[in-house]
Motif scaffolding. Structure first.
Motif, PDB file in Angstrom:
ATOM      1  N   ILE A 118       0.903  -1.192   0.249  1.00  0.00           N
ATOM      2  CA  ILE A 118      -0.285   0.076  -0.011  1.00  0.00           C
ATOM      3  C   ILE A 118       0.546   1.372   0.188  1.00  0.00           C
ATOM      4  CG2 ILE A 118      -1.860   1.360   1.763  1.00  0.00           C
ATOM      5  CD1 ILE A 118      -3.031  -1.278   1.859  1.00  0.00           C
ATOM      6  N   GLU A 124      -3.679  -1.645  -3.889  1.00  0.00           N
ATOM      7  CA  GLU A 124      -5.006  -2.086  -2.750  1.00  0.00           C
ATOM      8  C   GLU A 124      -5.414  -3.881  -3.176  1.00  0.00           C
ATOM      9  OE1 GLU A 124      -7.536   0.074  -0.052  1.00  0.00           O
ATOM     10  OE2 GLU A 124      -5.987   2.016  -0.601  1.00  0.00           O
ATOM     11  N   LYS A 151      -4.146  -1.241   6.594  1.00  0.00           N
ATOM     12  CA  LYS A 151      -3.278  -1.852   5.816  1.00  0.00           C
ATOM     13  C   LYS A 151      -3.426  -3.571   5.201  1.00  0.00           C
ATOM     14  CE  LYS A 151      -0.056   1.696   5.167  1.00  0.00           C
ATOM     15  NZ  LYS A 151       0.200   2.441   6.645  1.00  0.00           N
ATOM     16  N   ARG A 154      -7.778  -3.456   4.389  1.00  0.00           N
ATOM     17  CA  ARG A 154      -8.228  -2.841   3.252  1.00  0.00           C
ATOM     18  C   ARG A 154      -7.731  -3.473   2.240  1.00  0.00           C
ATOM     19  NH1 ARG A 154      -4.835   2.813   3.663  1.00  0.00           N
ATOM     20  NH2 ARG A 154      -4.369   2.606   1.350  1.00  0.00           N
TER      21      ARG A 154
END
Length: 245
Positions: A118, A124, A151, A154
């Motif tokens: 990321i 992503e 993260k 995501r």
């Protein structure tokens, strides 16, 4: 991008699929992954148990082996946390200012997998497909030392076919903590019991995390109780596709 892989001891000896999945994923995204064969342990276990003198040669080795690379990745928030927060400190505590500076420089180029994807590679959606109900355990080191934040979540939200379910009391430790689980077995077991209760309550098929050490602890408990819930490293989920599941 040319990326050096720090596989970590645990992946090398017990969970090689996590390291192989990291390579597969990054190569699928179009990057070159190299494996410096001279790498050894990062020294976290030694440092955390008070054997800093024994860790010093490992700090030197890590700085020497990975210094030529602009980007280093490890499928372990725990090891990355140690490299960033302890290597320069250990070198400085033994009066080696040159090593402390070099260790800090190499540490600044060392990333946990979700950070690399990321923050550095700016991606992503990695093209993964994983048709399972999954819950995510944010390990202590990734949460509090490397501070990866959301993260991993995501990345998981972009995986096709994956049903992501929230883990109750997710930020609570699983009780492993390296040698903590050995020195404080009863406390560790009680913490694990709470974690397993919360995992099972989600109805997930799979519990994932970014650290094989925590997954080893949680997975052992879930297996002994025959819950039917598997533990799978984040890298393995992100590397999975419709053709590799």
């Amino acid at each position: 991008m040319r990326i050096a892989l720090f596989a970590t001891c645990l992946a090398d000896t017990l969970f090689p699929e996590a390291a192989k999945a990291t390579v597969l994923l990054l190569e699928r995204l179009g990057h070159e992954v190299v494996f410096p064969s001279q790498q050894t342990c990062c020294g976290q276990m030694h440092i955390n148990t008070g054997y800093q003198a024994a860790a010093l040669p490992l700090v030197k080795r890590y700085a020497s082996v990975f210094d030529p690379y602009d980007v280093i990745v490890a499928p372990s928030g725990s090891c990355v946390g140690s490299i960033r927060h302890q290597h320069a400190m250990v070198a400085a505590s033994y009066g080696d200012a040159g090593l402390a500076s070099r260790a800090a420089d190499v540490a600044s180029r060392t990333y946990e997998l979700s950070e690399l994807l990321i923050d550095v590679l700016k991606v992503e959606d990695v093209g993964a497909y994983y048709p399972h109900r999954v819950t995510y355990h944010p390990t202590c080191h990734s949460l509090r030392m490397t501070r990866v934040g959301d993260k991993p979540l995501r990345l998981l939200r972009q995986v096709r076919g994956l049903d992501l379910v929230e883990l109750p009391a997710a930020e609570q430790c699983c009780g492993f903590g390296g040698t903590f689980a050995i020195k404080n077995a009863e406390t560790s077991t009680a913490m694990l019991a709470d974690k397993m209760t919360n995992i099972v309550s989600t109805g997930a098929d799979v519990c994932t995390a970014g650290d094989a050490s925590c997954l080893m602890h949680i997975g052992g408990g879930l297996s002994r109780l025959r819950t039917g819930v598997r533990t799978v490293h984040l890298a393995e989920i992100l590397a999975a596709t419709e053709f590799i599941s």
